[in-house]
Scaffold this active site. Structure first.
Site, PDB file in Angstrom:
ATOM      1  N   CYS A  50      -0.778 -50.216 -14.975  1.00 34.71           N
ATOM      2  CA  CYS A  50      -0.840 -50.526 -16.399  1.00 34.71           C
ATOM      3  C   CYS A  50       0.570 -50.668 -16.986  1.00 34.71           C
ATOM      4  O   CYS A  50       1.245 -51.655 -16.708  1.00 34.71           O
ATOM      5  CB  CYS A  50      -1.696 -49.490 -17.119  1.00 34.71           C
ATOM      6  SG  CYS A  50      -2.436 -50.163 -18.610  1.00 34.71           S
ATOM      7  N   HIS A  90      -6.549 -49.389 -14.158  1.00 38.04           N
ATOM      8  CA  HIS A  90      -6.217 -48.043 -13.652  1.00 38.04           C
ATOM      9  C   HIS A  90      -7.087 -47.741 -12.431  1.00 38.04           C
ATOM     10  O   HIS A  90      -8.195 -47.215 -12.585  1.00 38.04           O
ATOM     11  CB  HIS A  90      -6.513 -46.999 -14.727  1.00 38.04           C
ATOM     12  CG  HIS A  90      -5.576 -47.024 -15.874  1.00 38.04           C
ATOM     13  ND1 HIS A  90      -4.449 -46.238 -15.932  1.00 38.04           N
ATOM     14  CD2 HIS A  90      -5.588 -47.752 -17.015  1.00 38.04           C
ATOM     15  CE1 HIS A  90      -3.807 -46.472 -17.072  1.00 38.04           C
ATOM     16  NE2 HIS A  90      -4.480 -47.393 -17.741  1.00 38.04           N
ATOM     17  N   GLU A 147      -6.918 -45.424 -10.394  1.00 39.94           N
ATOM     18  CA  GLU A 147      -7.077 -43.986 -10.109  1.00 39.94           C
ATOM     19  C   GLU A 147      -8.429 -43.433 -10.544  1.00 39.94           C
ATOM     20  O   GLU A 147      -8.932 -42.471  -9.973  1.00 39.94           O
ATOM     21  CB  GLU A 147      -5.943 -43.176 -10.759  1.00 39.94           C
ATOM     22  CG  GLU A 147      -5.929 -43.094 -12.290  1.00 39.94           C
ATOM     23  CD  GLU A 147      -5.141 -44.231 -12.949  1.00 39.94           C
ATOM     24  OE1 GLU A 147      -5.029 -45.307 -12.338  1.00 39.94           O
ATOM     25  OE2 GLU A 147      -4.673 -44.036 -14.088  1.00 39.94           O
TER      26      GLU A 147
HETATM   27  N1  GLN Z   1       1.057 -49.156 -23.481  1.00 38.06           N
HETATM   28  C1  GLN Z   1       0.575 -50.217 -22.673  1.00 38.06           C
HETATM   29  C2  GLN Z   1      -0.539 -51.018 -23.339  1.00 38.06           C
HETATM   30  O1  GLN Z   1      -1.074 -50.602 -24.335  1.00 38.06           O
HETATM   31  C3  GLN Z   1       0.083 -49.658 -21.346  1.00 38.06           C
HETATM   32  C4  GLN Z   1      -1.123 -48.801 -21.510  1.00 38.06           C
HETATM   33  C5  GLN Z   1      -1.384 -47.967 -20.291  1.00 38.06           C
HETATM   34  O2  GLN Z   1      -0.536 -47.835 -19.413  1.00 38.06           O
HETATM   35  N2  GLN Z   1      -2.551 -47.358 -20.213  1.00 38.06           N
HETATM   36  O3  GLN Z   1      -0.897 -52.075 -22.875  1.00 38.06           O
END
Ligand code: GLN
Length: 554
Positions: free
Chosen positions: A398, A518, A520
């Protein structure tokens, strides 16, 4: 439906979540279908707005629910897929009652905690318990309910009252209460003290709930006379006093419970002995023992914003653990505060700066997890650049993917610099009808592989697409993809519209992979997330051999 309620006494942080999930595992091992509900008595409607720094990670479900990290424990331990409604909070309950009140559904009545809030809690529990979570049809046999906080907390009172009423309405045979408590050891004599447990059981009984089992946390196994005392003063038979003493890893806990015949006591209370199968925990025994016997480890540098509380990245840590075990390794995670890597820190805190770089250089692979805000972003970019230039395996999740693109050229993200004209990472909210008012792209979405000739496709065993969970607002700007691909990056996974970049790779590098999702959250013991497995295999130079033998999904 049968209910197992798990409450906690004396202090918080006793591992109530792990105990409740382990109870679920032990029941599942007897052939029963198990679901779970976590009650968080705080006022937030969900965990989405809570700081991971204070409260641990925000776990994300398939349906986009942002929930307490304990739901992650349940999903991993029981191998189920939960819904946002499986996490009840005071905020959600009040919201539903207040909405009903505004609609005039209470027909002029005075709306009160008892019976309206307590009724809403009971109805919520009974309807959510019936949702199948294991991919089969029909409701589960048993629902494990974990009540967050400690008995006696003001904010959990309506829940205790609702659960008392529930125990009465479902009847004796359908309700089993397990109270998790602490047995401290005091003084030079090292006596195991039962008084705090006696007090918390008394508190519970004053509220109308009597525990059927006690699960006592302690450093060392409980002595026979400690158990006798507990039994006498807490009104619980000795056979139902379980002891969860410290163990080398959490997979031992279901085994520990079974060795004390916890399943027998619970099944007896729930009148399920006749339909339950003999308990089969072979896979757990193997996992717990394998882990204890692993001697080699792999050094992983985790470069993040929150490094003080490891619970802030709990699912990432678990996913690393699953991947490492699949490679017969123990994870040795070195936490690096991203800001310590930054140039400014060389002047302000030279020792921390030097130590952070030393740790990064000693790592066999680098992981930059998700995060929000601009703290430490420059340091994360430096870590990704270091990994890219030195052929060190890198996984960016992300935010970790976004910064790996930012480091490529003089580019910026509109999350950190709203003025910059050449933003490579831009605000791309999702016009979701189900998440009104929210700008976050949340929950399970499809990633379509653009090619099978890439590491991530092969690691996932070459499917057309994968469903992984998301939680972000920003994305790689679709307008600059051409330029980035000319610079060498490949966007090998995209969403169904082709506009959202989901997976990036850097061909020629041993493992430079970023995912907008994500991975994970869907990693399971025995079924590690392919993205994490790839990282660990690459870190230990086994990736190529692995892919050669697992090419066709075999
Ligand atoms: N802050 C970034 C976004 O809003 C990444 C978010 C995250 O890593 N969950 O896209």
């Amino acid at each position: 439906m049968k209910f197992v309620l798990v409450t906690g006494g004396v202090v918080s942080g006793l591992g109530k979540g792990v105990t409740a999930s382990s109870v679920g595992v032990v029941l599942k091992a007897c052939g029963l279908r198990v679901t779970s509900i976590k009650i968080d008595p705080y006022l937030n409607t969900d965990a989405g707005t809570m700081s991971p720094f204070e409260h641990g990670e925000v776990f994300v479900l398939d349906d986009g629910g942002e929930v307490d990290l304990d739901l992650g424990n349940y999903e991993r331990f029981l191998d189920v897929t939960l819904t946002r409604d499986n996490n009840i909070t005071t905020g959600k309950i009040y919201q539903s009652v207040l909405e009903k009140e505004r609609r005039g559904n209470y027909l002029g009545k005075t709306v009160q905690v008892v019976p309206h809030i307590t009724d809403a809690i009971k109805n919520w529990i009974e309807s959510v318990a019936a949702i199948p979570v294991d991919g089969k049809e029909g409701p589960a046999d048993v629902c494990v309910i974990e009540l967050g906080g400690t008995v006696g907390d003001i904010e959990s009172m309506p829940f205790i009252e609702a659960l008392r009423q529930l125990s009465f309405s479902v009847g004796q045979d359908n309700f089993c209460l397990i109270h998790v408590s602490l047995i401290p050891v005091l003084g030079v004599v090292g006596e195991q003290k039962t008084k705090p447990t006696q007090h918390s059981v008394r508190e519970l009984r004053a509220l109308g709930l009597t525990p059927h089992l006690l699960a006592c946390r302690s450093a060392q196994p409980l002595l026979a006379n400690t158990k006798e005392k507990l039994s006498q003063f807490c009104h619980v038979p000795i056979a139902n006093i379980l002891n969860i003493h410290d163990v080398p890893n959490i997979w031992h806990i279901p085994l520990l419970l079974r060795s004390q015949n916890a399943h027998h006591s619970i099944l007896q209370q729930l009148n399920l002995l006749s339909i339950a199968a003999p308990s089969d925990l072979q896979a757990w025994t193997k996992m717990a023992e394998t882990y204890d016997n692993i001697t080699n480890s792999v050094r992983i540098a985790m470069v993040g914003k929150y490094v003080g509380l490891t619970d802030s990245y709990l699912s990432v840590v678990k996913a690393l653990l699953h991947a490492c075990i699949a490679c017969s390794l123990k994870p040795s995670i070195d936490w690096i505060a991203a800001s310590d890597l930054e140039d400014d820190s060389a002047n302000l805190t030279p020792e921390a700066h030097a130590a952070a770089w030393e740790t990064l250089r000693n790592a066999e692979c680098v992981l930059v997890p998700g995060g929000f805000g601009d703290r430490g972003v420059k340091g994360m970019i430096l870590a990704a650049k270091y990994a890219r230039e030195n052929n060190v395996p890198y996984l960016g999740i992300c935010l970790g993917m976004q910064i790996s693109v930012l480091g490529l050229e003089r580019a910026n993200s509109s999350e950190f610099d709203t003025e910059s004209p050449d933003n490579v990472v831009i605000f791309m909210p999702e016009g979701s009808r189900t998440h009104m008012g929210s700008t976050m792209r949340l929950g399970s979405r499809k990633t379509i592989f653009q090619t099978h000739d890439c590491l991530s496709s092969k690691l996932y065993c070459n499917p057309k697409y994968v469903d992984e969970r998301h939680r972000h607002r920003y994305e790689v700007n679709p307008e600059v993809i051409g330029a980035l691909e000319e610079a060498g990056l490949k966007f090998v996974g995209k969403d169904e519209t082709g506009k959202r970049m989901e997976i990036l790779e850097l061909p020629g590098h041993p493992y430079y992979v970023g995912s907008q999702f994500h991975p994970e959250f869907k990693s399971r013991p025995g079924r590690p997330s392919p993205m994490f497995l790839g990282l660990i295999l690459a870190a230990t130079k086994q990736l190529e051999a692995y892919l050669n033998t697992h090419q066709n999904g075999s």
